[in-house]
Design a protein around this motif. Structure first.
Motif, PDB file in Angstrom:
ATOM      1  N   LEU A   1     -46.042  26.516 -47.531  1.00 50.87           N
ATOM      2  CA  LEU A   1     -44.686  26.506 -48.094  1.00 50.87           C
ATOM      3  C   LEU A   1     -43.702  27.199 -47.147  1.00 50.87           C
ATOM      4  O   LEU A   1     -42.561  26.756 -47.005  1.00 50.87           O
ATOM      5  CB  LEU A   1     -44.677  27.203 -49.458  1.00 50.87           C
ATOM      6  CG  LEU A   1     -45.476  26.486 -50.558  1.00 50.87           C
ATOM      7  CD1 LEU A   1     -45.355  27.234 -51.879  1.00 50.87           C
ATOM      8  CD2 LEU A   1     -45.002  25.037 -50.722  1.00 50.87           C
ATOM      9  N   LEU A   2     -44.174  28.279 -46.503  1.00 52.34           N
ATOM     10  CA  LEU A   2     -43.284  28.996 -45.593  1.00 52.34           C
ATOM     11  C   LEU A   2     -42.972  28.166 -44.348  1.00 52.34           C
ATOM     12  O   LEU A   2     -41.965  28.398 -43.683  1.00 52.34           O
ATOM     13  CB  LEU A   2     -43.923  30.330 -45.187  1.00 52.34           C
ATOM     14  CG  LEU A   2     -43.980  31.364 -46.323  1.00 52.34           C
ATOM     15  CD1 LEU A   2     -44.838  32.550 -45.938  1.00 52.34           C
ATOM     16  CD2 LEU A   2     -42.576  31.815 -46.703  1.00 52.34           C
ATOM     17  N   ALA A   3     -43.852  27.196 -44.061  1.00 46.96           N
ATOM     18  CA  ALA A   3     -43.596  26.342 -42.899  1.00 46.96           C
ATOM     19  C   ALA A   3     -42.702  25.154 -43.254  1.00 46.96           C
ATOM     20  O   ALA A   3     -42.212  24.445 -42.372  1.00 46.96           O
ATOM     21  CB  ALA A   3     -44.925  25.837 -42.324  1.00 46.96           C
ATOM     22  N   LEU A   4     -42.490  24.936 -44.563  1.00 45.86           N
ATOM     23  CA  LEU A   4     -41.676  23.786 -44.976  1.00 45.86           C
ATOM     24  C   LEU A   4     -40.247  23.807 -44.423  1.00 45.86           C
ATOM     25  O   LEU A   4     -39.718  22.742 -44.068  1.00 45.86           O
ATOM     26  CB  LEU A   4     -41.656  23.658 -46.506  1.00 45.86           C
ATOM     27  CG  LEU A   4     -42.902  23.021 -47.126  1.00 45.86           C
ATOM     28  CD1 LEU A   4     -42.752  22.903 -48.635  1.00 45.86           C
ATOM     29  CD2 LEU A   4     -43.174  21.644 -46.517  1.00 45.86           C
ATOM     30  N   PRO A   5     -39.593  24.989 -44.341  1.00 45.52           N
ATOM     31  CA  PRO A   5     -38.247  24.987 -43.742  1.00 45.52           C
ATOM     32  C   PRO A   5     -38.226  24.382 -42.337  1.00 45.52           C
ATOM     33  O   PRO A   5     -37.260  23.681 -41.977  1.00 45.52           O
ATOM     34  CB  PRO A   5     -37.880  26.468 -43.704  1.00 45.52           C
ATOM     35  CG  PRO A   5     -38.649  27.071 -44.825  1.00 45.52           C
ATOM     36  CD  PRO A   5     -39.929  26.295 -44.908  1.00 45.52           C
ATOM     37  N   ILE A   6     -39.266  24.604 -41.558  1.00 41.32           N
ATOM     38  CA  ILE A   6     -39.337  24.002 -40.225  1.00 41.32           C
ATOM     39  C   ILE A   6     -39.353  22.488 -40.354  1.00 41.32           C
ATOM     40  O   ILE A   6     -38.628  21.762 -39.658  1.00 41.32           O
ATOM     41  CB  ILE A   6     -40.613  24.464 -39.492  1.00 41.32           C
ATOM     42  CG1 ILE A   6     -40.550  25.966 -39.271  1.00 41.32           C
ATOM     43  CG2 ILE A   6     -40.790  23.691 -38.192  1.00 41.32           C
ATOM     44  CD1 ILE A   6     -41.730  26.493 -38.502  1.00 41.32           C
ATOM     45  N   LEU A   7     -40.189  22.021 -41.301  1.00 38.67           N
ATOM     46  CA  LEU A   7     -40.278  20.588 -41.532  1.00 38.67           C
ATOM     47  C   LEU A   7     -38.919  20.029 -41.949  1.00 38.67           C
ATOM     48  O   LEU A   7     -38.461  18.994 -41.443  1.00 38.67           O
ATOM     49  CB  LEU A   7     -41.321  20.354 -42.633  1.00 38.67           C
ATOM     50  CG  LEU A   7     -42.102  19.059 -42.603  1.00 38.67           C
ATOM     51  CD1 LEU A   7     -43.433  19.242 -43.300  1.00 38.67           C
ATOM     52  CD2 LEU A   7     -41.324  17.930 -43.244  1.00 38.67           C
ATOM     53  N   GLY A   8     -38.277  20.763 -42.866  1.00 40.03           N
ATOM     54  CA  GLY A   8     -36.957  20.337 -43.328  1.00 40.03           C
ATOM     55  C   GLY A   8     -35.962  20.264 -42.186  1.00 40.03           C
ATOM     56  O   GLY A   8     -35.201  19.285 -42.061  1.00 40.03           O
ATOM     57  N   ALA A   9     -35.985  21.288 -41.331  1.00 42.12           N
ATOM     58  CA  ALA A   9     -35.069  21.322 -40.194  1.00 42.12           C
ATOM     59  C   ALA A   9     -35.336  20.135 -39.280  1.00 42.12           C
ATOM     60  O   ALA A   9     -34.399  19.463 -38.808  1.00 42.12           O
ATOM     61  CB  ALA A   9     -35.220  22.636 -39.444  1.00 42.12           C
ATOM     62  N   ALA A  10     -36.619  19.850 -39.056  1.00 38.93           N
ATOM     63  CA  ALA A  10     -36.974  18.736 -38.178  1.00 38.93           C
ATOM     64  C   ALA A  10     -36.457  17.421 -38.749  1.00 38.93           C
ATOM     65  O   ALA A  10     -35.911  16.578 -38.022  1.00 38.93           O
ATOM     66  CB  ALA A  10     -38.495  18.686 -38.001  1.00 38.93           C
ATOM     67  N   LEU A  11     -36.600  17.251 -40.079  1.00 38.72           N
ATOM     68  CA  LEU A  11     -36.103  16.022 -40.710  1.00 38.72           C
ATOM     69  C   LEU A  11     -34.580  15.930 -40.599  1.00 38.72           C
ATOM     70  O   LEU A  11     -34.029  14.854 -40.353  1.00 38.72           O
ATOM     71  CB  LEU A  11     -36.542  15.966 -42.177  1.00 38.72           C
ATOM     72  CG  LEU A  11     -38.041  15.787 -42.430  1.00 38.72           C
ATOM     73  CD1 LEU A  11     -38.334  15.827 -43.923  1.00 38.72           C
ATOM     74  CD2 LEU A  11     -38.542  14.489 -41.816  1.00 38.72           C
ATOM     75  N   ALA A  12     -33.909  17.073 -40.778  1.00 40.54           N
ATOM     76  CA  ALA A  12     -32.446  17.085 -40.675  1.00 40.54           C
ATOM     77  C   ALA A  12     -32.001  16.652 -39.284  1.00 40.54           C
ATOM     78  O   ALA A  12     -31.068  15.844 -39.132  1.00 40.54           O
ATOM     79  CB  ALA A  12     -31.922  18.482 -41.009  1.00 40.54           C
ATOM     80  N   VAL A  13     -32.709  17.188 -38.272  1.00 38.60           N
ATOM     81  CA  VAL A  13     -32.384  16.799 -36.896  1.00 38.60           C
ATOM     82  C   VAL A  13     -32.605  15.298 -36.723  1.00 38.60           C
ATOM     83  O   VAL A  13     -31.768  14.591 -36.142  1.00 38.60           O
ATOM     84  CB  VAL A  13     -33.239  17.599 -35.884  1.00 38.60           C
ATOM     85  CG1 VAL A  13     -33.072  17.031 -34.475  1.00 38.60           C
ATOM     86  CG2 VAL A  13     -32.863  19.072 -35.919  1.00 38.60           C
ATOM     87  N   GLY A  14     -33.724  14.786 -37.280  1.00 32.65           N
ATOM     88  CA  GLY A  14     -34.034  13.361 -37.200  1.00 32.65           C
ATOM     89  C   GLY A  14     -32.918  12.515 -37.795  1.00 32.65           C
ATOM     90  O   GLY A  14     -32.470  11.524 -37.210  1.00 32.65           O
ATOM     91  N   ARG A  15     -32.443  12.906 -38.974  1.00 35.22           N
ATOM     92  CA  ARG A  15     -31.342  12.171 -39.629  1.00 35.22           C
ATOM     93  C   ARG A  15     -30.080  12.212 -38.781  1.00 35.22           C
ATOM     94  O   ARG A  15     -29.388  11.199 -38.630  1.00 35.22           O
ATOM     95  CB  ARG A  15     -31.072  12.769 -41.004  1.00 35.22           C
ATOM     96  CG  ARG A  15     -31.961  12.201 -42.091  1.00 35.22           C
ATOM     97  CD  ARG A  15     -31.589  12.772 -43.434  1.00 35.22           C
ATOM     98  NE  ARG A  15     -30.625  11.909 -44.144  1.00 35.22           N
ATOM     99  CZ  ARG A  15     -31.008  10.890 -44.927  1.00 35.22           C
ATOM    100  NH1 ARG A  15     -32.281  10.607 -45.073  1.00 35.22           N
ATOM    101  NH2 ARG A  15     -30.106  10.154 -45.546  1.00 35.22           N
ATOM    102  N   ALA A  16     -29.802  13.388 -38.226  1.00 35.80           N
ATOM    103  CA  ALA A  16     -28.601  13.537 -37.395  1.00 35.80           C
ATOM    104  C   ALA A  16     -28.662  12.603 -36.194  1.00 35.80           C
ATOM    105  O   ALA A  16     -27.637  12.118 -35.714  1.00 35.80           O
ATOM    106  CB  ALA A  16     -28.463  14.990 -36.951  1.00 35.80           C
TER     107      ALA A  16
END
Lengths: 267, 414
Positions: free
Chosen positions: A122-137
């Protein structure tokens, strides 16, 4: 089997205390603390992205582009599987002092291993979220509202791992070879789970079948659907997850219950 | 008064399992409807057919030698081990002071460990928080609570463990030898706390090697002998019977020792007369243990290889460390020798031998009046002495304490 889970439910506050103890103890005295728990997944991610995304690019279908993002969606949940089971199988033996010297609900120990590693996930999920955000951008159609269903998949995976860890931990007390068997099976199953490749990219039919019956596969597929493709997993995937989770709990709970009386003496 | 603990025909078997059999055991544990009773030779009976009950508010002691099943019994009552046969009912909250600080994690602070240990012993977080100050005060470790437990000495570790366990407010307290650790001052504090606990009408199950402790605190005592209940009753009766049995067993060992040939260095003399055997008779039978004050007779069996007109027989007692206790001979007693030939028996009788409890060695000698030894046998036999209460020194006279005025004891001696 139900007795086992009743015990667990009754001592949930102790379970929480023990999980926190485990997490605190693990990073006590290290400078970077829990960030170490992120280093290993990121390192693996970097290595696999480099090897399969750049150094040589096997045919894996265009479905898995951008590759690093595809990889991260399957890899993080898998690391939870592998670390939980590797720690879970020895959990009773590692904490034998507790169950030999206090009237202590032994079923909590495998769960502490699962929950502790779940916390890392769960603590690593923010990294995943950030990576997805970058992907969308960058213009890729990853993520989206489907991510909201993530907690359901996490809970199903929690159930799967709890059941497996309970059964394995109780068996290990009697059968010490299990630790090595589990470690090697996990290495094998890492490659039999569609983490590095997408399910459609397997050219051999028989092999594809093996990957499909792997009980971890539907979970990884669900993560990929929700996070990477931004779609809802199909009914089959949901049913497979539910079936695998229930079967693991039933079997693990039953094994643990049968062996409970022998644990204190054998451990 | 209702029972806090009731055990009926309690049995606990441990399987002796070779590595090759482990899988078979695993299979049977998993698949057989009932756990198969282990086959003959496969099982070690740690407890066999043990029945007892402990009333609410009673202090119940358990004594017995090593391997007699005391700790197993405690673990079964604590719910750590499940009994193989028989039934066990325990009414109320149990705290087991078996292994203190179970679940202490070396890397995290004493304070956090108090909370975790308390949770393991069944307290909620709120309950622990309420008691935290008292726990710290009792442990005397206020200055160390933020230190990781790995920096604690073993004594500090046990003190903190005891402090948490005793504050769980149990109805039944199980204590296994833990008072032997920690310094004197802390041991006193623990005992004081246990007394308070008893005064509040709680139940105590005390396993101890210290018979004095059991006699002091317990209302009744169970003596376990190789897993079986040998005697249950008032403390003094049970501990005395236990002491007697231990002494008998030791006496048996002595008797076997007597039969072994003695080393040359412990025997010297011209051998014109020989001491062939030395025996100890207690109350008319040959044995090598006695309760202080029992009548004893030392008997020498002597053979003279030529007729002698100058001879003295002597007996001396000393401790294994060589402290002389008593010695006498026929010359000192005024016997004037006339003739010794062939075989003879010489006896020295004491109507009441009041030695302090302990081990003693006997020297026996036959020599000339001027002291030239014919046969001097040092430490030829040994025996042990037991007594109801302890004392220091060598002498153990009949005695009794009395008092008047402003003095009162907790319990009159039974």
């Amino acid at each position: 089997m139900l007795t086992t889970f009743r015990h667990i439910l009754r001592s949930r506050s102790l379970l929480a205390t023990l999980t926190v103890r485990e997490l605190k103890a693990r990073y006590r005295g290290s400078v970077l603390g829990f960030f170490w728990s992120l280093v290993n997944p990121l390192l693996l991610l970097g290595v696999y992205s480099f090897v399969f995304g750049m150094a040589f690019r096997p045919a894996r279908g265009s479905a898995a582009e951008p590759y690093a993002l595809f990889l991260i969606c399957g890899l993080f949940p898998w690391i939870w599987v592998a670390s939980s089971l590797n720690e879970g199988v020895v959990s009773l033996a590692t904490h034998s002092g507790l169950i030999r010297k206090a009237a202590f609900p032994a079923e909590l120990l495998p769960l502490v291993a699962v929950l502790g590693n779940g916390a890392h996930f769960l603590l690593a999920l923010p990294i995943l979220g950030a990576a997805l955000a970058v992907g969308r951008a960058l213009g890729y159609a990853v993520g989206g509202l489907s991510c909201l269903l993530l907690p359901v998949v996490v809970l199903l995976e929690l159930a799967l791992l709890s059941g497996l860890a309970l059964g394995l931990a109780a068996l290990y007390v009697h059968f010490k070879d299990l630790k090595d068997i589990v470690a090697n099976l996990l290495t094998l199953f890492f490659f039999l789970t569609p983490i590095l490749y997408s399910l459609e990219a397997i050219p051999v039919r028989a092999l594809s079948l093996v990957v499909r019956v792997n009980p971890v596969t539907p979970f990884i597929l669900a993560y990929q659907q929700l996070l990477f493709y931004g779609q809802l997993p199909g009914v089959t995937v949901w049913l497979q997850m539910l079936g695998a989770a229930l079967a693991a709990c039933a079997l693990g709970g039953w094994v643990f219950h049968r062996l409970r009386d022998t644990l204190v003496e054998a451990v | 008064m209702s029972d806090a603990i009731r055990a009926e025909h309690l049995g606990k078997f441990f399987r002796r399992v070779s590595p090759g059999e482990r899988l078979r055991t695993l299979k049977s544990a998993l698949l057989e409807r009932r756990r198969a009773r282990p086959r003959e030779g496969e099982a070690i009976a740690a407890l066999e057919d043990v029945s007892f009950s402990v009333a609410k508010g009673e202090a119940f002691g358990v004594i017995g030698g090593n391997g007699s099943g005391k700790s197993t019994l405690l673990k079964v009552v604590a719910g750590i081990l499940s009994p193989t046969s028989g039934s066990l009912e325990v009414a109320g909250r149990v705290a087991a002071l078996i292994e203190l600080g179970a679940g202490f994690h070396p890397e995290i602070s004493g304070r956090e460990n108090v909370f975790i240990n308390g949770a393991i012993l069944g307290l909620s977080r709120k309950e622990i928080a309420e008691r935290y100050e008292r726990i710290v005060e009792f442990s005397g470790l206020a200055d160390f609570m933020e230190e990781p437990v790995k920096n604690y000495s073993s004594g500090m570790y046990v003190r903190l463990g005891f402090a948490v366990a005793i504050h769980t407010d149990p109805d039944i307290l199980l204590v296994d030898e833990v008072l032997a650790v920690g310094d004197e001052a802390f041991a006193h504090r623990c005992l004081a706390r246990i007394e308070e606990f008893l005064a509040a009408g709680r139940t105590l199950l005390l396993v101890s090697h210290s018979l004095a402790l059991v006699e002091q605190y317990c209302d009744r005592v169970l003596w376990l002998d190789r897993g079986r209940a040998r005697l249950i009753g008032p403390p003094r009766r049970v501990t005395d019977a236990y002491r007697q049995a231990v002494a008998e067993a030791e006496g048996e060992a002595h008797r076997q020792q007597q039969e072994e040939p003695l080393a040359e260095a412990t025997r010297w003399g011209s051998q014109v007369a020989e001491i062939e055997a030395v025996r100890l008779q207690v109350g008319g039978e040959e044995r090598y243990y006695l309760a202080s004050g029992e009548p004893v007779t030392f008997e020498l069996e002597v053979r003279a290889h030529e007729a002698l007109a100058d001879f003295v027989f002597g007996i001396a007692l000393h401790t294994p460390r060589g402290v002389e206790c008593w010695g006498t001979n026929t010359d000192l007693a005024g016997f004037v020798p006339e003739r010794l030939e062939g075989s003879a028996r010489i006896r020295l009788s004491c109507p009441s031998l009041r030695l302090a409890p302990g081990e003693y060695l006997v020297d026996a000698a036959v020599h000339s009046r001027e002291g030239a030894p014919y046969d001097y046998r040092k430490g030829v036999i040994r025996f042990s002495v037991t007594a109801q209460d302890r004392g220091v020194g060598l002498y153990f006279p009949e005695h009794a304490w009395g008092a008047d005025g402003g003095v009162r004891w907790r319990k009159p001696s039974a």
